[in-house]
Scaffold this motif. Structure first.
Motif, PDB file in Angstrom:
ATOM      1  N   LYS A 528       0.847  -1.192   0.000  1.00 52.11           N
ATOM      2  CA  LYS A 528       0.000   0.000   0.000  1.00 52.11           C
ATOM      3  C   LYS A 528       0.882   1.241   0.000  1.00 52.11           C
ATOM      4  CE  LYS A 528      -3.843   1.841   2.868  1.00 52.11           C
ATOM      5  NZ  LYS A 528      -4.565   1.627   4.143  1.00 52.11           N
ATOM      6  N   LEU A 529       0.596   2.151  -0.916  1.00 49.55           N
ATOM      7  CA  LEU A 529       1.221   3.467  -0.899  1.00 49.55           C
ATOM      8  C   LEU A 529       0.305   4.380  -0.108  1.00 49.55           C
ATOM      9  CD1 LEU A 529       3.404   5.486  -1.929  1.00 49.55           C
ATOM     10  CD2 LEU A 529       1.865   5.940  -3.872  1.00 49.55           C
ATOM     11  N   CYS A 530       0.808   4.888   1.020  1.00 49.84           N
ATOM     12  CA  CYS A 530       0.008   5.756   1.876  1.00 49.84           C
ATOM     13  C   CYS A 530       0.470   7.201   1.764  1.00 49.84           C
ATOM     14  CB  CYS A 530       0.121   5.328   3.342  1.00 49.84           C
ATOM     15  SG  CYS A 530      -0.676   3.764   3.723  1.00 49.84           S
ATOM     16  N   TYR A 531      -0.473   8.104   1.980  1.00 52.01           N
ATOM     17  CA  TYR A 531      -0.159   9.525   2.086  1.00 52.01           C
ATOM     18  C   TYR A 531      -0.752  10.018   3.394  1.00 52.01           C
ATOM     19  CZ  TYR A 531       0.145  14.516   0.991  1.00 52.01           C
ATOM     20  OH  TYR A 531       0.428  15.855   1.013  1.00 52.01           O
ATOM     21  N   VAL A 532       0.042  10.766   4.166  1.00 57.51           N
ATOM     22  CA  VAL A 532      -0.438  11.308   5.439  1.00 57.51           C
ATOM     23  C   VAL A 532      -0.265  12.816   5.427  1.00 57.51           C
ATOM     24  CG1 VAL A 532       0.117   9.200   6.699  1.00 57.51           C
ATOM     25  CG2 VAL A 532       1.809  11.035   6.595  1.00 57.51           C
ATOM     26  N   ALA A 533      -1.151  13.502   6.170  1.00 58.99           N
ATOM     27  CA  ALA A 533      -1.099  14.963   6.275  1.00 58.99           C
ATOM     28  C   ALA A 533      -1.425  15.367   7.698  1.00 58.99           C
ATOM     29  CB  ALA A 533      -2.074  15.617   5.296  1.00 58.99           C
ATOM     30  N   VAL A 534      -0.664  16.310   8.212  1.00 58.47           N
ATOM     31  CA  VAL A 534      -0.864  16.772   9.575  1.00 58.47           C
ATOM     32  C   VAL A 534      -2.152  17.591   9.675  1.00 58.47           C
ATOM     33  CG1 VAL A 534       0.523  18.860   9.233  1.00 58.47           C
ATOM     34  CG2 VAL A 534       0.236  17.940  11.527  1.00 58.47           C
ATOM     35  N   VAL A 535      -2.926  17.369  10.732  1.00 57.95           N
ATOM     36  CA  VAL A 535      -4.094  18.206  11.038  1.00 57.95           C
ATOM     37  C   VAL A 535      -3.648  19.378  11.897  1.00 57.95           C
ATOM     38  CG1 VAL A 535      -6.376  18.296  12.101  1.00 57.95           C
ATOM     39  CG2 VAL A 535      -5.657  16.241  10.853  1.00 57.95           C
ATOM     40  N   ASP A 536      -2.988  19.060  12.987  1.00 58.10           N
ATOM     41  CA  ASP A 536      -2.344  20.066  13.834  1.00 58.10           C
ATOM     42  C   ASP A 536      -1.211  19.364  14.554  1.00 58.10           C
ATOM     43  OD1 ASP A 536      -3.483  18.745  16.090  1.00 58.10           O
ATOM     44  OD2 ASP A 536      -5.269  20.014  15.977  1.00 58.10           O
ATOM     45  N   GLU A 537      -0.639  20.002  15.549  1.00 56.99           N
ATOM     46  CA  GLU A 537       0.530  19.420  16.210  1.00 56.99           C
ATOM     47  C   GLU A 537       0.197  18.164  16.993  1.00 56.99           C
ATOM     48  OE1 GLU A 537      -1.354  22.391  18.999  1.00 56.99           O
ATOM     49  OE2 GLU A 537      -0.764  22.355  16.875  1.00 56.99           O
ATOM     50  N   GLU A 538      -1.079  17.835  17.149  1.00 52.32           N
ATOM     51  CA  GLU A 538      -1.472  16.682  17.956  1.00 52.32           C
ATOM     52  C   GLU A 538      -1.767  15.423  17.143  1.00 52.32           C
ATOM     53  OE1 GLU A 538      -4.735  17.636  20.467  1.00 52.32           O
ATOM     54  OE2 GLU A 538      -3.619  19.103  21.677  1.00 52.32           O
ATOM     55  N   TRP A 539      -2.200  15.556  15.873  1.00 52.92           N
ATOM     56  CA  TRP A 539      -2.645  14.365  15.163  1.00 52.92           C
ATOM     57  C   TRP A 539      -2.593  14.559  13.650  1.00 52.92           C
ATOM     58  CZ3 TRP A 539      -8.070  13.437  13.313  1.00 52.92           C
ATOM     59  CH2 TRP A 539      -8.851  14.596  13.305  1.00 52.92           C
ATOM     60  N   PHE A 540      -2.777  13.447  12.932  1.00 47.47           N
ATOM     61  CA  PHE A 540      -2.722  13.464  11.468  1.00 47.47           C
ATOM     62  C   PHE A 540      -3.709  12.464  10.892  1.00 47.47           C
ATOM     63  CE2 PHE A 540       0.281  10.156  12.701  1.00 47.47           C
ATOM     64  CZ  PHE A 540       0.100   9.157  11.754  1.00 47.47           C
ATOM     65  N   VAL A 541      -3.985  12.630   9.613  1.00 50.51           N
ATOM     66  CA  VAL A 541      -4.876  11.720   8.884  1.00 50.51           C
ATOM     67  C   VAL A 541      -4.111  11.137   7.701  1.00 50.51           C
ATOM     68  CG1 VAL A 541      -6.983  12.911   9.552  1.00 50.51           C
ATOM     69  CG2 VAL A 541      -5.796  13.596   7.462  1.00 50.51           C
ATOM     70  N   GLY A 542      -4.631  10.040   7.177  1.00 50.04           N
ATOM     71  CA  GLY A 542      -3.993   9.414   6.031  1.00 50.04           C
ATOM     72  C   GLY A 542      -4.917   8.465   5.324  1.00 50.04           C
ATOM     73  N   SER A 543      -4.476   7.997   4.183  1.00 48.89           N
ATOM     74  CA  SER A 543      -5.196   6.983   3.422  1.00 48.89           C
ATOM     75  C   SER A 543      -4.169   6.311   2.518  1.00 48.89           C
ATOM     76  CB  SER A 543      -6.336   7.601   2.607  1.00 48.89           C
ATOM     77  OG  SER A 543      -7.121   6.597   1.975  1.00 48.89           O
ATOM     78  N   GLY A 544      -4.617   5.362   1.717  1.00 48.78           N
ATOM     79  CA  GLY A 544      -3.679   4.657   0.855  1.00 48.78           C
ATOM     80  C   GLY A 544      -4.329   4.108  -0.383  1.00 48.78           C
ATOM     81  N   VAL A 545      -3.473   3.686  -1.300  1.00 49.35           N
ATOM     82  CA  VAL A 545      -3.923   2.988  -2.503  1.00 49.35           C
ATOM     83  C   VAL A 545      -3.117   1.701  -2.597  1.00 49.35           C
ATOM     84  CG1 VAL A 545      -2.336   4.353  -3.934  1.00 49.35           C
ATOM     85  CG2 VAL A 545      -4.218   3.106  -5.016  1.00 49.35           C
ATOM     86  N   TYR A 546      -3.819   0.583  -2.749  1.00 43.35           N
ATOM     87  CA  TYR A 546      -3.164  -0.714  -2.822  1.00 43.35           C
ATOM     88  C   TYR A 546      -2.700  -0.984  -4.246  1.00 43.35           C
ATOM     89  CZ  TYR A 546      -4.893  -1.816   1.859  1.00 43.35           C
ATOM     90  OH  TYR A 546      -5.132  -1.803   3.205  1.00 43.35           O
TER      91      TYR A 546
END
Length: 550
Positions: A528-546
């Motif tokens: 899986k190729l994932c991409y993540v992005a910071v929301v703020d200094e506390e947490w982040f979100v991500g997703s992927g493509v298989y």
């Protein structure tokens, strides 16, 4: 040289196939001139599209004010339209940042940037401008493409910022894939703003030591001085294995002040790159163990014999540290190449920030795992055993001391990693939309939405996940039993510490990583190729493509 694959990984992942590589063109009718013409027109089309979008943002801001909600929404939608762009600002006629999108760029709000030449130019000329490459306040080298904002008078300007190599690469990569051509681009001051060899980007044709070779300076002077033309010069081939004679044809792309020399080259040498004979042994089930033992042996040798003697041994193609598929590489902790036996033209270069073909910053990743005591990660890299074809590689690195490290890797040739531009765009757009949702609704509400299997964020393998910067699991819709658990230190089945890698990418703002992970669409593990992005200094979100199944 045989392909020394990881048997278990092949068994698990061969079904993923060769990926999606349909961007390439292999017709013999694809001439160097046609590639160059298509490249220039394609780059200009991209720049003109961005100008139109930023111009529309300027119109909205002129009608509703520089800080209004309508203007902010317009900027957010433009960034989703160009998911590979980094940020968008609104700067007053006094040079003060009055709006920054996305919200995690809020740290530059109210900064006075009037000292910057590009800000001075935009406010002075009050016309659409494509800046030269410069170091942005957001923390990267990029370009500001701006458009003036007028109400009853001139109010300031808005822009969109992006990396020039990303924009140019989006056009050039599908044009040259499957052809005998290579490509690079430079500003007229000599700064390289795109190259298929990422190490070249950011160098200056006239001042960097690697270019101080007979004939090169004369060639580069002609290229930057003349809007179009052709010539021959000698330099390393694409894989930095040997010097070749290249025929270069160039033309000029750019709008609104940009003047970019786009150069398409082809080798005139008939010789093929050297390939090393393999051992002929079948793939070993204990390949990863052998690789790790090999790296440990190299590290011990370096500690016993010292850096100079060890590097000489590591760079010796006929020496004990090149064994079939396995070879030792070495880097300084600052990213400088110390040993790379099949690409010795790269020795001495700084490879920090270098990405593989899918955008994964693998050198930075190697530095990180080595500094932490050692570890593994995936990346796509040329295989000298297979004509330098790009293949998935599982690498392993350990520190020699706190100043440098050694590593090796095993290639996994039957696993597809050729994700298309449209797949990666959709992935980044999906993650950035989730980030925007999270910034608008807050951690608790957004996490609940991401975990809702009936909601829009849990679309099978394209689901959104979320973690705290401390490793706490916030959203994992198909594994709800893990919600609330801390997953720092979690390794996938091949020893890659994937959550820590994602945290590191998020702390850098955003980024791509590879993982082997459960796919809810198939019920099994997949690359899986994932991409993540910071929301703020506390947490982040991500997703992927298989990787696609055959």
């Amino acid at each position: 040289m045989r392909i020394y694959a990881i048997s278990a990984l092949l068994i698990a992942l061969t079904v993923l196939g060769a990926g999606c590589t349909g961007d390439g063109r292999s017709s013999p009718e694809i001439t160097q001139e046609l590639v160059l013409s298509d490249a220039v027109s394609g780059i200009n089309d991209e720049l003109e599209s961005i100008r139109a979008s930023v111009g529309e943002n300027a119109r909205v801001l002129g009608e509703t004010g520089l800080t209004g909600a309508a203007g902010r929404e317009a900027l957010k939608q433009t960034l989703l339209k160009y998911p590979w762009a980094e940020s968008s600002l609104v700067i007053s006629r006094d040079g003060v940042v009055v709006m920054a999108v996305p919200e995690n760029y809020g740290g530059i709000m109210n900064q006075n940037l009037s000292y910057q030449p590009q800000v001075q130019r935009a406010n002075r000329e009050q016309v659409p401008i494509v800046s030269e490459v410069f170091y942005l306040e957001e923390g990267f080298y990029g370009i500001s493409q701006s458009y003036p904002v007028f109400g009853t008078e001139y109010l300031g300007y808005t822009d969109i910022t992006y990396r020039s190599d990303v924009l140019i690469g989006r056009v050039l990569t599908p044009l040259i894939n499957g052809t005998p051509y290579d490509a690079w681009a430079a500003q007229t001051d000599g700064r390289v703003i795109y190259d298929t060899t990422p190490e070249e980007i950011g160098k200056n044709l006239f001042s960097d030591p690697v270019y101080q070779l007979p004939g090169l300076q004369e060639a580069f002077t002609r290229i930057v001085s003349e809007p179009s033309g052709s010539l021959e010069y000698s330099f390393y081939d694409l894989n930095w294995e040997r010097n070749v004679t290249k025929e270069a044809r160039w033309d000029t792309a750019g709008v609104d002040g940009a003047e970019w020399r786009i150069v398409i080259t082809r080798s005139l040498d008939a010789g093929e790159p050297q390939q090393v004979a393999g051992s002929g042994r079948p793939p070993a089930a204990n390949a990863t163990d052998e690789m790790k033992s090999f790296v440990a042996e190299a590290a011990a040798y370096a500690r016993e014999h010292g850096r100079t003697e060890a590097l000489s041994a590591f760079n010796n193609l006929d020496g004990e540290f090149v064994r079939g598929d396995l070879y030792i590489f070495a880097y300084d902790m600052n990213g400088t190449v110390l040993a790379l036996p099949f690409q010795q033209g790269l020795i001495g270069t700084d490879r920090r920030g270098v990405h593989d073909s899918n955008g994964v910053a693998y050198i930075d990743g190697m530095i990180r795992v080595a500094a932490e005591g050692g570890g593994s990660l995936y990346y796509v890299y040329p295989n000298p055993a297979n004509g330098y074809a790009e293949e998935l590689k599982l690498g392993y690195a350990v520190p020699v001391d706190d100043t440098w490290f050694v590593g090796s890797g095993v290639y996994i040739p039957d696993v597809g990693t050729g994700f298309t531009t449209s797949e990666k765009d959709a992935l980044v757009q999906r993650v950035k939309a989730a980030r925007d949702y999270a910034q608008e609704h807050g951690k608790e509400a957004a996490s609940a939405a991401f975990n809702d299997l009936a909601g829009p964020f849990a679309a099978g393998g394209a689901y959104i996940f979320a973690y705290g910067m401390d490793g706490e699991t916030l959203a994992l819709p198909y594994q709800p039993d893990l919600i609330g658990s801390n997953r720092t230190g979690f390794e996938d089945r091949y020893g890659v510490n994937i959550i820590d890698w994602e945290i590191a990418a998020a702390k850098a703002g955003s980024g791509f990583v590879y993982v082997t992970y459960y796919n809810p669409d198939t019920g099994g593990d997949g690359l899986k190729l994932c991409y993540v992005a910071v929301v703020d200094e506390e947490w982040f979100v991500g997703s992927g493509v298989y990787a696609a199944e055959t």
